[in-house]
Design a protein around this motif. Structure first.
Motif, PDB file in Angstrom:
ATOM      1  N   GLN A 150     -44.376  28.972  15.155  1.00 40.95           N
ATOM      2  CA  GLN A 150     -43.865  28.499  13.878  1.00 40.95           C
ATOM      3  C   GLN A 150     -42.403  28.096  14.009  1.00 40.95           C
ATOM      4  O   GLN A 150     -41.953  27.110  13.416  1.00 40.95           O
ATOM      5  CB  GLN A 150     -44.025  29.584  12.809  1.00 40.95           C
ATOM      6  CG  GLN A 150     -43.891  29.076  11.384  1.00 40.95           C
ATOM      7  CD  GLN A 150     -45.044  28.162  10.982  1.00 40.95           C
ATOM      8  OE1 GLN A 150     -46.176  28.384  11.401  1.00 40.95           O
ATOM      9  NE2 GLN A 150     -44.758  27.142  10.196  1.00 40.95           N
ATOM     10  N   LYS A 151     -41.643  28.843  14.794  1.00 43.21           N
ATOM     11  CA  LYS A 151     -40.247  28.500  15.060  1.00 43.21           C
ATOM     12  C   LYS A 151     -40.154  27.150  15.767  1.00 43.21           C
ATOM     13  O   LYS A 151     -39.274  26.342  15.469  1.00 43.21           O
ATOM     14  CB  LYS A 151     -39.584  29.564  15.933  1.00 43.21           C
ATOM     15  CG  LYS A 151     -39.317  30.881  15.230  1.00 43.21           C
ATOM     16  CD  LYS A 151     -38.651  31.862  16.184  1.00 43.21           C
ATOM     17  CE  LYS A 151     -38.378  33.197  15.519  1.00 43.21           C
ATOM     18  NZ  LYS A 151     -37.768  34.172  16.452  1.00 43.21           N
ATOM     19  N   ARG A 152     -41.061  26.915  16.693  1.00 36.49           N
ATOM     20  CA  ARG A 152     -41.045  25.644  17.425  1.00 36.49           C
ATOM     21  C   ARG A 152     -41.400  24.466  16.520  1.00 36.49           C
ATOM     22  O   ARG A 152     -40.852  23.378  16.684  1.00 36.49           O
ATOM     23  CB  ARG A 152     -42.012  25.731  18.607  1.00 36.49           C
ATOM     24  CG  ARG A 152     -41.457  26.573  19.763  1.00 36.49           C
ATOM     25  CD  ARG A 152     -42.492  26.865  20.823  1.00 36.49           C
ATOM     26  NE  ARG A 152     -41.868  27.454  22.006  1.00 36.49           N
ATOM     27  CZ  ARG A 152     -42.540  28.048  22.977  1.00 36.49           C
ATOM     28  NH1 ARG A 152     -43.873  28.149  22.903  1.00 36.49           N
ATOM     29  NH2 ARG A 152     -41.906  28.552  24.009  1.00 36.49           N
ATOM     30  N   VAL A 153     -42.310  24.682  15.587  1.00 45.55           N
ATOM     31  CA  VAL A 153     -42.623  23.649  14.599  1.00 45.55           C
ATOM     32  C   VAL A 153     -41.379  23.301  13.811  1.00 45.55           C
ATOM     33  O   VAL A 153     -41.047  22.125  13.614  1.00 45.55           O
ATOM     34  CB  VAL A 153     -43.761  24.098  13.653  1.00 45.55           C
ATOM     35  CG1 VAL A 153     -43.900  23.128  12.483  1.00 45.55           C
ATOM     36  CG2 VAL A 153     -45.072  24.197  14.413  1.00 45.55           C
ATOM     37  N   PHE A 154     -40.676  24.325  13.356  1.00 46.23           N
ATOM     38  CA  PHE A 154     -39.454  24.089  12.596  1.00 46.23           C
ATOM     39  C   PHE A 154     -38.399  23.400  13.452  1.00 46.23           C
ATOM     40  O   PHE A 154     -37.711  22.484  12.990  1.00 46.23           O
ATOM     41  CB  PHE A 154     -38.904  25.399  12.037  1.00 46.23           C
ATOM     42  CG  PHE A 154     -37.547  25.240  11.405  1.00 46.23           C
ATOM     43  CD1 PHE A 154     -37.368  24.420  10.307  1.00 46.23           C
ATOM     44  CD2 PHE A 154     -36.443  25.880  11.940  1.00 46.23           C
ATOM     45  CE1 PHE A 154     -36.120  24.241   9.733  1.00 46.23           C
ATOM     46  CE2 PHE A 154     -35.188  25.716  11.377  1.00 46.23           C
ATOM     47  CZ  PHE A 154     -35.027  24.897  10.269  1.00 46.23           C
ATOM     48  N   GLN A 155     -38.260  23.822  14.717  1.00 47.23           N
ATOM     49  CA  GLN A 155     -37.298  23.174  15.618  1.00 47.23           C
ATOM     50  C   GLN A 155     -37.598  21.682  15.733  1.00 47.23           C
ATOM     51  O   GLN A 155     -36.691  20.853  15.680  1.00 47.23           O
ATOM     52  CB  GLN A 155     -37.359  23.816  17.009  1.00 47.23           C
ATOM     53  CG  GLN A 155     -36.645  25.132  17.141  1.00 47.23           C
ATOM     54  CD  GLN A 155     -36.771  25.676  18.559  1.00 47.23           C
ATOM     55  OE1 GLN A 155     -37.851  26.116  18.989  1.00 47.23           O
ATOM     56  NE2 GLN A 155     -35.687  25.627  19.300  1.00 47.23           N
ATOM     57  N   PHE A 156     -38.875  21.371  15.911  1.00 45.76           N
ATOM     58  CA  PHE A 156     -39.269  19.967  16.043  1.00 45.76           C
ATOM     59  C   PHE A 156     -38.954  19.179  14.774  1.00 45.76           C
ATOM     60  O   PHE A 156     -38.355  18.100  14.822  1.00 45.76           O
ATOM     61  CB  PHE A 156     -40.769  19.859  16.354  1.00 45.76           C
ATOM     62  CG  PHE A 156     -41.321  18.468  16.230  1.00 45.76           C
ATOM     63  CD1 PHE A 156     -41.082  17.523  17.219  1.00 45.76           C
ATOM     64  CD2 PHE A 156     -42.045  18.086  15.111  1.00 45.76           C
ATOM     65  CE1 PHE A 156     -41.560  16.217  17.094  1.00 45.76           C
ATOM     66  CE2 PHE A 156     -42.530  16.802  14.972  1.00 45.76           C
ATOM     67  CZ  PHE A 156     -42.284  15.861  15.976  1.00 45.76           C
ATOM     68  N   LEU A 157     -39.342  19.722  13.606  1.00 48.50           N
ATOM     69  CA  LEU A 157     -39.121  19.012  12.338  1.00 48.50           C
ATOM     70  C   LEU A 157     -37.635  18.837  12.046  1.00 48.50           C
ATOM     71  O   LEU A 157     -37.204  17.784  11.577  1.00 48.50           O
ATOM     72  CB  LEU A 157     -39.810  19.764  11.189  1.00 48.50           C
ATOM     73  CG  LEU A 157     -41.335  19.768  11.223  1.00 48.50           C
ATOM     74  CD1 LEU A 157     -41.883  20.705  10.156  1.00 48.50           C
ATOM     75  CD2 LEU A 157     -41.897  18.368  11.050  1.00 48.50           C
ATOM     76  N   GLU A 158     -36.856  19.864  12.327  1.00 47.00           N
ATOM     77  CA  GLU A 158     -35.420  19.785  12.092  1.00 47.00           C
ATOM     78  C   GLU A 158     -34.783  18.746  12.995  1.00 47.00           C
ATOM     79  O   GLU A 158     -33.969  17.924  12.560  1.00 47.00           O
ATOM     80  CB  GLU A 158     -34.783  21.156  12.326  1.00 47.00           C
ATOM     81  CG  GLU A 158     -33.297  21.194  12.015  1.00 47.00           C
ATOM     82  CD  GLU A 158     -32.710  22.571  12.189  1.00 47.00           C
ATOM     83  OE1 GLU A 158     -31.943  22.999  11.317  1.00 47.00           O
ATOM     84  OE2 GLU A 158     -33.021  23.219  13.209  1.00 47.00           O
ATOM     85  N   LEU A 159     -35.170  18.763  14.280  1.00 45.58           N
ATOM     86  CA  LEU A 159     -34.628  17.798  15.238  1.00 45.58           C
ATOM     87  C   LEU A 159     -35.068  16.382  14.883  1.00 45.58           C
ATOM     88  O   LEU A 159     -34.279  15.435  14.952  1.00 45.58           O
ATOM     89  CB  LEU A 159     -35.098  18.170  16.651  1.00 45.58           C
ATOM     90  CG  LEU A 159     -34.558  17.331  17.811  1.00 45.58           C
ATOM     91  CD1 LEU A 159     -33.036  17.432  17.886  1.00 45.58           C
ATOM     92  CD2 LEU A 159     -35.185  17.802  19.128  1.00 45.58           C
TER      93      LEU A 159
END
Length: 253
Positions: A150-159
């Motif tokens: 879930q953290k990686r999903v957020f990292q991707f969306l934020e980036l």
């Protein structure tokens, strides 16, 4: 803005059911479950996801569903905060009476404006933004477990929000996150039901629609802004995803 022009951008539904039709898969949803006067459970539907089945119970509740471009019309920092809110946790609980009362009052004001025959789009957007900003504050003060994917999903969306105009290749995002492109796509497919490329293209379409509607720059300038090498290649891309050409979309909006 006339009500007919924004009623496909936001909806408010009392007692949300699993057969209730929402705006679109690309919409965002917040379901407020009222357990008691002193407690409130907030459920989130991020882009391209569905609510958990536990949302559909006998408890009193309200759904606020809105299209992504409702937040894209504001500054990038706000959009990133909203993405964080929706992708950190599927739900969180508010048990502080003053916070519960505040959220209930904001929902009441939103419902009253939404059901008003002369409802104001600006008023709805403003009330929704105030509500979301309070949820961001309350969520940041909570301590909930967050899984790595879930953290990686957020990292991707934020980036992606900050770089999609320049970077449209999956490999760039995978390298920044520190995993392979294959693994990134596996995680995104699991969480969002889409690949990185599909999500980036979806974001390009949203930005293209916003720019076309505003009419501040030409279609050719929008094409180059989004990284296309020509107006014609952008037009083909837009028509494939939207069903009409950028020119026709601009005329209609």
């Amino acid at each position: 803005m006339e009500k007919a022009n924004w009623n496909d951008k936001i909806q408010i539904v009392q007692n949300f059911k699993n057969n209730t039709k929402i705006l679109s898969d690309n919409s965002m949803g917040i379901y407020f479950e009222f357990n008691s006067k002193n407690s409130l459970i907030v459920h989130f539907k991020p882009l391209n996801e569905n609510f958990s089945s536990e949302v559909f119970n006998e408890n009193d509740g309200v759904l606020i569903n809105f299209e992504r471009d409702l937040i894209d019309e504001d500054d990038i920092e706000y959009a990133l905060d909203v993405m964080s809110l929706f992708n950190k946790y599927p739900k969180f609980q508010i048990n502080i009476l003053v916070q519960v009362s505040l959220i209930r009052n904001l929902i009441r004001l939103l419902k009253e404006e939404y059901n008003n025959d002369s409802a104001s789009y600006i008023m709805l957007k403003t009330l929704l933004k105030v509500l979301i900003l309070h949820l961001i504050r309350f969520q940041n003060n909570s301590f909930l477990k967050q899984d790595l994917n879930q953290k990686r999903v957020f990292q991707f969306l934020e980036l992606m929000e900050s770089t999609f105009l320049k970077e449209t290749h999956t490999a760039f995002y995978a390298n920044e996150i520190g995993i392979s492109s294959k693994r990134l796509n596996q995680i995104l497919k699991e969480k969002l039901k889409l690949t990185a490329k599909q999500i980036i293209q979806q974001r390009q379409i949203t930005e293209a629609k916003r720019r076309l509607t505003r009419g501040e720059i030409t279609t050719k300038e929008i094409a180059f802004l989004l990284g296309f090498d020509s107006k014609s290649s952008f037009s083909r891309f837009f028509k494939k995803h939207v069903g009409i050409t950028p020119t026709d979309f601009r005329l209609q909006n």
